[in-house]
Design an enzyme around this catalytic site. Structure first.
Site, PDB file in Angstrom:
ATOM      1  CE  LYS A 154       4.947 -32.357 -12.326  1.00 43.78           C
ATOM      2  NZ  LYS A 154       3.611 -32.300 -11.636  1.00 43.78           N
TER       3      LYS A 154
ATOM      4  CB  CYS B  35       4.779 -39.863   3.143  1.00 45.04           C
ATOM      5  SG  CYS B  35       6.071 -38.873   3.854  1.00 45.04           S
TER       6      CYS B  35
ATOM      7  CD  GLU C 140       0.357 -44.123   0.559  1.00 48.21           C
ATOM      8  OE1 GLU C 140       0.523 -44.230  -0.668  1.00 48.21           O
ATOM      9  OE2 GLU C 140       1.047 -43.362   1.274  1.00 48.21           O
TER      10      GLU C 140
HETATM   11  P1  NAD Z   1       1.509 -38.819  -7.118  1.00 48.20           P
HETATM   12  O1  NAD Z   1       2.417 -39.975  -7.264  1.00 48.20           O
HETATM   13  O2  NAD Z   1       0.151 -38.902  -7.706  1.00 48.20           O
HETATM   14  O3  NAD Z   1       2.174 -37.483  -7.752  1.00 48.20           O
HETATM   15  C1  NAD Z   1       3.483 -37.093  -7.443  1.00 48.20           C
HETATM   16  C2  NAD Z   1       4.063 -36.325  -8.628  1.00 48.20           C
HETATM   17  O4  NAD Z   1       4.108 -37.197  -9.758  1.00 48.20           O
HETATM   18  C3  NAD Z   1       3.234 -35.114  -9.036  1.00 48.20           C
HETATM   19  O5  NAD Z   1       4.102 -34.056  -9.356  1.00 48.20           O
HETATM   20  C4  NAD Z   1       2.469 -35.615 -10.260  1.00 48.20           C
HETATM   21  O6  NAD Z   1       2.210 -34.579 -11.191  1.00 48.20           O
HETATM   22  C5  NAD Z   1       3.418 -36.632 -10.865  1.00 48.20           C
HETATM   23  N1  NAD Z   1       2.706 -37.708 -11.561  1.00 48.20           N
HETATM   24  C6  NAD Z   1       1.475 -38.216 -11.257  1.00 48.20           C
HETATM   25  N2  NAD Z   1       1.155 -39.197 -12.127  1.00 48.20           N
HETATM   26  C7  NAD Z   1       2.191 -39.325 -12.980  1.00 48.20           C
HETATM   27  C8  NAD Z   1       2.452 -40.183 -14.108  1.00 48.20           C
HETATM   28  N3  NAD Z   1       1.570 -41.105 -14.491  1.00 48.20           N
HETATM   29  N4  NAD Z   1       3.621 -40.046 -14.740  1.00 48.20           N
HETATM   30  C9  NAD Z   1       4.513 -39.124 -14.355  1.00 48.20           C
HETATM   31  N5  NAD Z   1       4.328 -38.279 -13.315  1.00 48.20           N
HETATM   32  C10 NAD Z   1       3.181 -38.377 -12.619  1.00 48.20           C
HETATM   33  O7  NAD Z   1       1.424 -38.489  -5.539  1.00 48.20           O
HETATM   34  P2  NAD Z   1       0.468 -37.473  -4.794  1.00 48.20           P
HETATM   35  O8  NAD Z   1      -0.924 -38.019  -4.791  1.00 48.20           O
HETATM   36  O9  NAD Z   1       0.705 -36.093  -5.263  1.00 48.20           O
HETATM   37  O10 NAD Z   1       1.074 -37.561  -3.307  1.00 48.20           O
HETATM   38  C11 NAD Z   1       0.695 -38.545  -2.388  1.00 48.20           C
HETATM   39  C12 NAD Z   1       1.629 -39.729  -2.415  1.00 48.20           C
HETATM   40  O11 NAD Z   1       2.966 -39.298  -2.173  1.00 48.20           O
HETATM   41  C13 NAD Z   1       1.344 -40.739  -1.316  1.00 48.20           C
HETATM   42  O12 NAD Z   1       1.508 -42.030  -1.849  1.00 48.20           O
HETATM   43  C14 NAD Z   1       2.388 -40.456  -0.264  1.00 48.20           C
HETATM   44  O13 NAD Z   1       2.715 -41.524   0.587  1.00 48.20           O
HETATM   45  C15 NAD Z   1       3.538 -40.077  -1.124  1.00 48.20           C
HETATM   46  N6  NAD Z   1       4.504 -39.265  -0.391  1.00 48.20           N
HETATM   47  C16 NAD Z   1       5.681 -39.860  -0.023  1.00 48.20           C
HETATM   48  C17 NAD Z   1       6.600 -39.143   0.716  1.00 48.20           C
HETATM   49  C18 NAD Z   1       7.895 -39.769   1.140  1.00 48.20           C
HETATM   50  O14 NAD Z   1       8.743 -39.037   1.585  1.00 48.20           O
HETATM   51  N7  NAD Z   1       8.080 -41.062   1.028  1.00 48.20           N
HETATM   52  C19 NAD Z   1       6.335 -37.815   1.074  1.00 48.20           C
HETATM   53  C20 NAD Z   1       5.128 -37.250   0.675  1.00 48.20           C
HETATM   54  C21 NAD Z   1       4.216 -37.986  -0.066  1.00 48.20           C
END
Ligand code: NAD
Length: 495
Positions: A173, A281, A380
């Site tokens: 997903k 990240c 962040e």
């Molecule tokens: P996000 O949390 O908004 O989304 C991530 C995934 O979760 C997506 O597939 C999205 O569709 C889903 N999602 C979003 N809201 C949801 C909800 N309410 N319920 C269920 N699923 C939901 O993150 P983003 O904006 O796509 O990515 C950026 C974030 O990811 C930053 O905080 C970054 O630090 C983090 N990140 C962490 C790593 C790591 O390895 N620790 C790597 C890359 C990105």
């Protein structure tokens, strides 16, 4: 209008939920596609197909699995430019960065090509008299990956190769903000010859995620995204009896000691702070300047920041592209004002850059005299905003990192081996760089942070990732010896 559907059972399947979302080119602000958002019923159909594929795949030889993985790797390499083009057109990062992210993803296919070695079991011969004990690791079944927008090629590849090579079936997903790249990679996976149904892509939002978290046939969830959603995924997935690894947000510190090579540290701060517009990240978002390092370091970072070329990621001259959405760009910009209002010094203000067109651009910002109570430090930001906190001693720097809620990556710049060793041992973070600003582990180590940057116990990819997608089975064996026969009602003894 280009439509992005689902990929189920090896076929492109238009969505039936009636829900979809626009996908933008962040460099122009134009809507380029509509992505379907899956319903619970559509997720269920993908899971059923995957379960069926898993039951055949788990009995497929490791030799065959490995050979297909090599073909998949070759196709990813052959299509590198097309993957990078798609990625840049929906994410915005510069083409070289897109190609670099793919290369880091391919490392995980290469690790999975070594499954014959990595999945070897163990045997204790004659553990008790005439008794052998062996351990093998077996796949879980259907597993799912829920991935963020910022690495639409690399992060799906952190999970899919290990999971599939170990004998599982996979539901991806991806982020609904840049779904074309993972869809294309899944098409290459099928072109390599893997069976239909083994890797399915369901595009979607919370409804699709919740359907995966609640589905009884989904055995494990690998999530990468922001901390609040990671917390939710971990709580809900584990409450439903699933294995969950949830990688979360970050606030990465780069400590610069007075003996550091200032030019090296400034180059690192700029590339790690502003590369991919700070939407990594593992981006550096806080520079901790120790003692006398602050003056020359800030001057050197400012000089490099002023020279940054910001523009469309497809332009070879661009070093930094736009942010992912207009709202995110505006949110990031609001932190510059919040820093100034709280008393920090805005050395370079990215809001002053001007850009033609409607792209989601923002210049890079450098903010000095930040303190740990300011929102530029506590939140962040996930954009091109680099904060500098000045401290007097190395102890204060280590203590600051420990007190910060996150613990993804961190870096130290120094020429002092003793200080470096102390930092490596004491610092409260999962991934450490010594004179390396973005210490993303290679594919044969594993990736994961600490504290609010990670929920779970088995980190992603490499050996830890492989453990996550397999479960141990221990067999204790005795064969009848025709020359002796006795009844033993006790446990095997150590004789
Ligand atoms: P996000 O949390 O908004 O989304 C991530 C995934 O979760 C997506 O597939 C999205 O569709 C889903 N999602 C979003 N809201 C949801 C909800 N309410 N319920 C269920 N699923 C939901 O993150 P983003 O904006 O796509 O990515 C950026 C974030 O990811 C930053 O905080 C970054 O630090 C983090 N990140 C962490 C790593 C790591 O390895 N620790 C790597 C890359 C990105």
């Amino acid at each position: 209008m280009n439509k992005i559907h689902h990929l189920i059972d090896g076929k492109t399947v238009p969505g039936t939920s009636g829900r979809s979302k626009p996908v933008f080119n962040p460099a122009t602000g134009e809507v380029t596609s509509e992505v379907d958002l899956a319903s619970t019923a559509e997720v269920d159909s993908a899971v059923q197909v995957a379960e069926k594929a898993y039951r055949e795949w788990r009995d497929t030889s490791i030799a065959k699995r490995t050979s297909l993985m090599y073909d998949f790797r070759a196709l990813c390499i052959a299509n590198r430019d097309e993957i990078a083009r798609r990625l840049t057109s929906e994410h915005g990062k510069v083409l070289s960065d897109s190609a670099g992210e793919l290369a880091r993803g391919i490392e995980n296919i290469e690790f999975a090509c070594g499954m014959s070695e990595a999945l070897k079991g163990s045997l204790s011969s004659n553990a008790s008299t005439g008794i052998d004990v062996s351990t093998i690791r077996q796949p879980l079944g259907v597993v799912a990956g829920i991935t963020p927008f910022n690495f639409p090629a690399m992060i799906p590849l952190w999970t899919i190769p290990n999971a599939i090579a170990a004998g599982n079936a996979f539901i991806l997903k991806p982020s609904e903000r840049d779904p074309s790249t993972p869809m294309f990679i899944a098409e290459l996976f099928h072109e390599a010859g893997f069976p239909d149904g083994l890797l399915n892509v369901v595009n979607g939002d919370k409804e699709a995620v919740d359907a995966l978290l609640e589905h009884e046939l989904v055995r494990a969830i690998s999530f990468v995204g922001s901390t609040p959603i990671a917390r939710y995924i971990y709580a809900t997935g584990t409450a439903n009896g699933k294995r969950v690894q949830a990688l979360a947000g970050a606030k990465n510190h780069m400590v610069v000691l007075p003996d550091a090579d200032i030019n090296m540290a400034a180059d690192a701060a700029v590339s790690a702070g502003f590369g991919s517009a700070g939407e990594r990240c593992m981006a550096i978002s806080v520079v901790v300047a120790v003692g006398d390092s602050a003056g020359p370091l800030i001057e050197a970072i400012k000089e490099r920041t002023d020279r940054l070329v910001i523009g469309d990621g497809t332009d070879a001259a661009s070093e930094m592209g736009p942010l992912i959405t207009e709202e995110h760009r505006d949110r990031v910009a609001s932190y510059i004002q919040a820093g100034a209002d709280a008393g920090a010094t805005v050395v370079v203000d990215g809001r002053e850059n001007t850009f033609d067109g409607n792209g989601f651009f923002l210049g890079a910002s450098l903010i000095d005299n930040v303190t740990t109570d300011m929102s530029v430090y506590t939140d962040e930001i996930f954009g091109p905003v680099l904060s500098v906190v000045r401290v007097d001693t190395f102890d204060e720097a280590i203590d600051m990192i420990e007190k910060n809620a996150w613990g993804n990556g961190t870096a130290l710049f120094t020429r002092d081996g003793g200080a470096a060793r102390r930092f490596q041992h004491e610092v409260e973070a999962g991934m450490v760089g010594i004179n390396v600003p973005v210490p993303v582990p290679v594919g044969y180590h594993s990736f994961g942070g600490w504290n609010d940057s990670f929920f779970g116990d088995t980190t992603m990819y490499g050996p830890e990732g492989l453990r996550f997608y397999t479960r141990p089975k221990v067999t204790t064996t005795r064969w009848p010896d025709p020359s002796t026969s006795s009844v033993n009602l006790g446990f095997p003894t150590n004789e």
